[in-house]
Design a protein around this motif. Structure first.
Motif: not given
Ligand code: MG
Ligand code: ADP
Length: 158
Positions: A40, A58, A78, A107
């Motif tokens: 992040t 995030s 994410d 992510e």
């Molecule tokens: Mg992260």
């Protein structure tokens, strides 16, 4: 494959800011590494360098954030909390993960390796025995992003 060794958060931040300059529309970066590796932080600094004004957080709970006020539109996924592959469809992953007009940062991409855009740059952030040290490992998947990848490699030499 190429690597960059970072000895502090500020160093990773600096690298992300430099790399932002060579990204072009259609670039997909898949970020992997443990919780707290620095994924992040990397995205936040890349976004800042693109000119994104608001805070970049995030998307651990909302799974996806979209920033449209930088040099290029940026989609940030994410997938940490995602458990099933079919949920990718529900969160709009396939609508945004291949975005020829902007950047896509994912992510925890390796949780769903089969579902990723074929052409992407994989960035794995590894911890070492030394606190605050990280090794950033870059790999190219497919061939479409080869030029961007080579530019990134040059920028890692500083
Ligand atoms: Mg992260
Ligand atoms: P992730 O998204 O991978 O879970 P974060 O980016 O949220 O991780 O957090 C990374 C944490 O690790 C931050 O608190 C950051 O200050 C710390 N850190 C320590 N050393 C480094 C480094 N060399 N590069 C990046 N982050 C580092």
């Amino acid at each position: 494959m190429f690597k960059f060794k970072s000895d502090a958060p500020a160093r990773t931040a600096e690298l992300a800011r430099r790399l932002a300059g060579v990204l072009r529309p259609g670039t997909v970066i898949c970020l992997d590494g443990d919780l707290g590796a620095g994924k992040t932080l990397f995205v936040q600094n890349l976004a800042a360098s693109l000119g994104v004004q608001g805070e970049v957080t995030s998307p651990t709970f909302n799974l996806m954030n979209l920033y449209e006020d930088g040099r290029l539109p940026l989609v940030h996924f994410d997938l940490y909390r995602l458990e099933q592959e079919y949920e990718l469809d529900e969160i709009g992953f396939y609508d945004y993960a291949e975005n020829p007009d902007g950047l896509v940062l994912i992510e925890w991409a390796e949780k769903f390796p089969e579902c990723l855009p074929e052409d992407h740059i994989a960035l794995e952030i590894q911890r070492t025995d030394v606190e605050d040290e990280r090794v950033l490992v870059f790999r190219l998947a497919g061939s479409a992003l080869q030029d961007v990848y080579k530019e990134m490699e040059k920028l890692c030499q500083f």
